[in-house]
Write a protein that holds these residues in place. Structure first.
Motif, short mmCIF file in Angstrom:
data_model
loop_
_atom_site.label_atom_id
_atom_site.label_comp_id
_atom_site.label_asym_id
_atom_site.label_seq_id
_atom_site.Cartn_x
_atom_site.Cartn_y
_atom_site.Cartn_z
N ASP A 113 -1.67 -9.76 23.73
CA ASP A 113 -3.05 -9.38 24.02
C ASP A 113 -3.46 -8.08 23.33
O ASP A 113 -4.55 -7.57 23.55
N ARG A 114 -2.62 -7.57 22.45
CA ARG A 114 -2.91 -6.33 21.74
C ARG A 114 -3.47 -6.64 20.35
O ARG A 114 -3.25 -7.70 19.79
N GLU A 115 -4.20 -5.68 19.82
CA GLU A 115 -4.75 -5.82 18.48
C GLU A 115 -3.61 -5.75 17.46
O GLU A 115 -2.73 -4.91 17.55
N HIS A 116 -3.64 -6.68 16.47
CA HIS A 116 -2.62 -6.72 15.42
C HIS A 116 -3.28 -6.44 14.08
O HIS A 116 -4.44 -6.79 13.86
N TRP A 117 -2.50 -5.86 13.16
CA TRP A 117 -3.00 -5.48 11.85
C TRP A 117 -2.20 -6.15 10.76
O TRP A 117 -1.00 -6.32 10.86
N TYR A 118 -2.90 -6.50 9.69
CA TYR A 118 -2.32 -7.23 8.58
C TYR A 118 -2.97 -6.68 7.31
O TYR A 118 -4.17 -6.44 7.29
N PHE A 119 -2.18 -6.47 6.29
CA PHE A 119 -2.69 -5.92 5.04
C PHE A 119 -2.25 -6.83 3.90
O PHE A 119 -1.11 -7.30 3.88
N ARG A 120 -3.14 -7.09 2.96
CA ARG A 120 -2.83 -7.98 1.83
C ARG A 120 -3.26 -7.32 0.53
O ARG A 120 -4.34 -6.72 0.45
N LEU A 121 -2.43 -7.46 -0.48
CA LEU A 121 -2.71 -6.93 -1.80
C LEU A 121 -2.44 -8.03 -2.81
O LEU A 121 -1.34 -8.59 -2.83
N ASN A 122 -3.42 -8.35 -3.64
CA ASN A 122 -3.26 -9.39 -4.66
C ASN A 122 -3.22 -8.74 -6.04
O ASN A 122 -3.88 -7.74 -6.28
N ALA A 123 -2.45 -9.34 -6.93
CA ALA A 123 -2.32 -8.83 -8.29
C ALA A 123 -2.53 -9.96 -9.29
O ALA A 123 -2.09 -11.08 -9.07
N ASN A 163 0.80 -12.28 -4.48
CA ASN A 163 0.17 -11.93 -3.22
C ASN A 163 1.20 -11.19 -2.38
O ASN A 163 2.26 -11.74 -2.08
N CYS A 164 0.91 -9.96 -2.02
CA CYS A 164 1.80 -9.19 -1.16
C CYS A 164 1.14 -9.07 0.21
O CYS A 164 -0.05 -8.76 0.31
N ARG A 165 1.94 -9.31 1.23
CA ARG A 165 1.44 -9.28 2.60
C ARG A 165 2.29 -8.34 3.43
O ARG A 165 3.52 -8.43 3.39
N PHE A 166 1.63 -7.49 4.17
CA PHE A 166 2.29 -6.52 5.00
C PHE A 166 1.91 -6.85 6.44
O PHE A 166 0.73 -6.84 6.78
N GLY A 167 2.91 -7.16 7.25
CA GLY A 167 2.62 -7.58 8.62
C GLY A 167 3.31 -6.70 9.63
O GLY A 167 4.26 -5.99 9.33
N MET A 168 2.82 -6.76 10.83
CA MET A 168 3.43 -6.02 11.93
C MET A 168 3.95 -7.04 12.94
O MET A 168 3.62 -8.22 12.88
N GLN A 169 4.78 -6.59 13.84
CA GLN A 169 5.35 -7.44 14.86
C GLN A 169 4.26 -8.27 15.55
O GLN A 169 3.24 -7.73 15.96
N GLY A 170 4.46 -9.59 15.61
CA GLY A 170 3.54 -10.46 16.31
C GLY A 170 2.47 -11.12 15.47
O GLY A 170 1.79 -12.03 15.93
N VAL A 171 2.31 -10.70 14.21
CA VAL A 171 1.31 -11.34 13.35
C VAL A 171 1.79 -12.76 13.02
O VAL A 171 2.96 -12.97 12.70
N ASN A 180 8.90 -8.08 13.08
CA ASN A 180 8.80 -6.62 13.13
C ASN A 180 7.94 -6.19 11.94
O ASN A 180 7.37 -7.04 11.26
N LEU A 181 7.85 -4.91 11.70
CA LEU A 181 7.12 -4.42 10.53
C LEU A 181 7.80 -5.00 9.29
O LEU A 181 9.02 -4.89 9.14
N ASN A 182 7.02 -5.68 8.43
CA ASN A 182 7.64 -6.35 7.29
C ASN A 182 6.67 -6.43 6.13
O ASN A 182 5.46 -6.26 6.31
N TYR A 183 7.22 -6.71 4.97
CA TYR A 183 6.39 -6.93 3.80
C TYR A 183 7.07 -7.92 2.88
O TYR A 183 8.28 -7.95 2.73
N GLN A 184 6.25 -8.78 2.31
CA GLN A 184 6.73 -9.84 1.42
C GLN A 184 5.75 -10.00 0.28
O GLN A 184 4.57 -9.67 0.40
N CYS A 185 6.25 -10.50 -0.83
CA CYS A 185 5.40 -10.87 -1.94
C CYS A 185 5.74 -12.29 -2.33
O CYS A 185 6.88 -12.74 -2.19
N ASN A 186 4.73 -13.01 -2.78
CA ASN A 186 4.96 -14.38 -3.22
C ASN A 186 4.12 -14.66 -4.46
O ASN A 186 3.14 -13.97 -4.74
#
Length: 187
Positions: free
Chosen positions: A17-27, A62-70, A161-167
């Motif tokens: 029920d908490r606000e979640h944040w997600y960040f995306r960077l495209n190249a 595409n790089c995606r940065f996520g936090m726990q629960g996204v 958890n706090l994570n980041y991936q690129c694809n």
């Protein structure tokens, strides 16, 4: 700012029920944010490789940065996808395209077409009885792991958890198209 917000839920339980944040960077290669190709040369589309099967059809990084629960709801993509987890952990639940009849997809033309209508974190089998027949595989990717996702494979992703991936995506294969077409999608 994103990192501070993402760390705010680290290690906490029951954050639904908490606000979640997600960040995306495209190249784009030799374009916007092209410096990412210098950092991730495995995705450079100069020639065919294990990571870039059809470099002429690559669609950027595409790089995606996520936090726990996204969560990324279950869906399929119409191209090959090669994923590298650079930090943290992500849980992937994967289904072969032959499972399409059990995925309870939104119809083609719907804004969420290609996506499952089922809430995979709390499936309502009385509302979606076909979903109970689905056969899936699960893998938890950790920093340094890579995953090849063939064309049309279903995937549901949970940030543990706090994570980041690129694809990067490069072209498409056709061997699973009949499974997708049988579900009413023209790929």
């Amino acid at each position: 700012d994103w990192l501070a917000k993402a760390r705010s839920l680290e290690g906490q339980s029951n954050t639904l029920d908490r606000e979640h944040w997600y960040f995306r960077l495209n190249a784009e290669y030799k374009g916007k944010n092209g410096y990412i190709y210098q950092e991730l040369p495995i995705f450079t589309p100069d020639k065919a490789s294990f990571f870039m099967i059809q470099p002429e059809k690559q669609r950027g990084i595409n790089c995606r940065f996520g936090m726990q629960g996204v969560i990324a709801e279950s869906h399929y993509d119409s191209s090959r996808n090669f994923i590298v987890l650079l930090g943290g952990e992500r849980r992937y639940i994967l289904a072969h395209p032959r499972e399409c009849p059990h995925m309870e997809l939104y119809e083609q033309g719907h804004p969420s077409g290609r996506h499952s209508a089922v809430d995979w974190s709390n499936p309502d089998i009385s509302k979606h009885p076909e979903f109970a027949k689905a056969q899936v595989n699960e893998v938890v990717l950790q920093a340094g792991d890579a995953l090849y996702l063939p064309t049309f494979w279903f995937h549901y992703i949970v940030s543990l958890n706090l994570n980041y991936q690129c694809n990067a995506r490069s072209g498409a294969t056709r061997e699973y198209i009949n499974h997708i077409n049988s579900c009413g999608f023209r790929a």
